[in-house]
Design a protein around this motif. Sequence first.
Motif, short mmCIF file in Angstrom:
data_model
loop_
_atom_site.label_atom_id
_atom_site.label_comp_id
_atom_site.label_asym_id
_atom_site.label_seq_id
_atom_site.Cartn_x
_atom_site.Cartn_y
_atom_site.Cartn_z
N ARG A 145 0.84 -1.21 0.00
CA ARG A 145 0.00 0.00 0.00
C ARG A 145 0.87 1.25 0.00
NH1 ARG A 145 -3.38 -3.19 3.81
NH2 ARG A 145 -5.25 -3.79 2.65
N ARG A 146 1.96 1.22 0.74
CA ARG A 146 2.88 2.37 0.77
C ARG A 146 3.52 2.58 -0.60
NH1 ARG A 146 5.76 0.58 4.39
NH2 ARG A 146 7.66 -0.05 3.29
N TRP A 147 3.95 1.49 -1.24
CA TRP A 147 4.56 1.61 -2.57
C TRP A 147 3.57 2.20 -3.56
CZ3 TRP A 147 6.40 -4.19 -2.73
CH2 TRP A 147 7.36 -4.39 -1.71
N ARG A 148 2.33 1.74 -3.48
CA ARG A 148 1.33 2.18 -4.45
C ARG A 148 1.00 3.67 -4.26
NH1 ARG A 148 -1.21 -1.59 -7.45
NH2 ARG A 148 -3.02 -0.24 -7.70
N ARG A 149 1.07 4.15 -3.03
CA ARG A 149 0.85 5.58 -2.82
C ARG A 149 1.90 6.42 -3.53
NH1 ARG A 149 -0.60 3.93 2.55
NH2 ARG A 149 1.50 4.44 3.33
N HIS A 150 3.05 5.82 -3.82
CA HIS A 150 4.12 6.51 -4.54
C HIS A 150 4.08 6.16 -6.03
CE1 HIS A 150 6.38 8.31 -1.17
NE2 HIS A 150 5.83 7.33 -0.49
N GLY A 151 3.00 5.55 -6.49
CA GLY A 151 2.82 5.29 -7.91
C GLY A 151 3.50 4.05 -8.43
#
Length: 266
Positions: A145-151
Amino acid sequence: MPCSLPAMCDAQRMSWSGDTRPAMKSSLAGTNKDVLFPYIKENLEDYLSAHWEEDECKQDVHLLKKQAEEDTRQHRAGPVHVLDQTVHTDEEKAIREVMDNVLWQMAADRKTTALKQLQGHMWRAAYVAGKIKGEVYQDVAPAIRRWRRHGIKVYIYSSGSVEAQKLLFGYSVEGDLLDLFDGHFDTNIGAKVESKSYQRIADRIGCPPEDILFLTDVTREARAAEEAGVNVAVVVRPGNMELTEEEKAHYSLVTSFGQLEVAGSA
């Protein structure tokens, strides 16, 4: 889709320069091998008997038969399913032959598409019935989820079928996690120990291999990915095969997905 050149840090921490770099990972996030594979062994006969006349099961058996014929041509030792699945077939004998072949493949830890397809269909029935749930390491979902917040885009590449992957994460103990992933790949794209498979995936997702990070717990897969120009980190989990000193020195190692950070996010 733009892809940024990654920067690799030490074994305990990795930084990615840029915010759009896709990441591939294997299904090592799931921890329920001790549930899934015993389930197959314990329920195989009942499943085949109950579904033998259904089209999906017939297709599974046909694929197993084609794999057995290929094994014979390659002089691989093992049970071979030789009977046609028709109304004239001795059903009990045919089921036993399929069971022998499946159990032999599992004992040999084979990753054939035929085996994985049947397993996936058996697991689907069990997941839907609530008999099993997908176990996921606790560090996985928060990190992704953290990675996806950074695209960052995240893909699964597993020896398990795409269907089995979706079942594991769709029916996980943490609920439906499928929205964490941008795509799924299995051995239909190629074996995980063959470098061409990783090039095909790079082509499919539209990103240069050097801008992809592959997470795995199997060094043979890591070598194949490296040969294709893909960046690799080896994930060390309890119960995994012990790494050699040479492998420990060569690969970036992490024990948790939480150790993988996006540059500038810490």
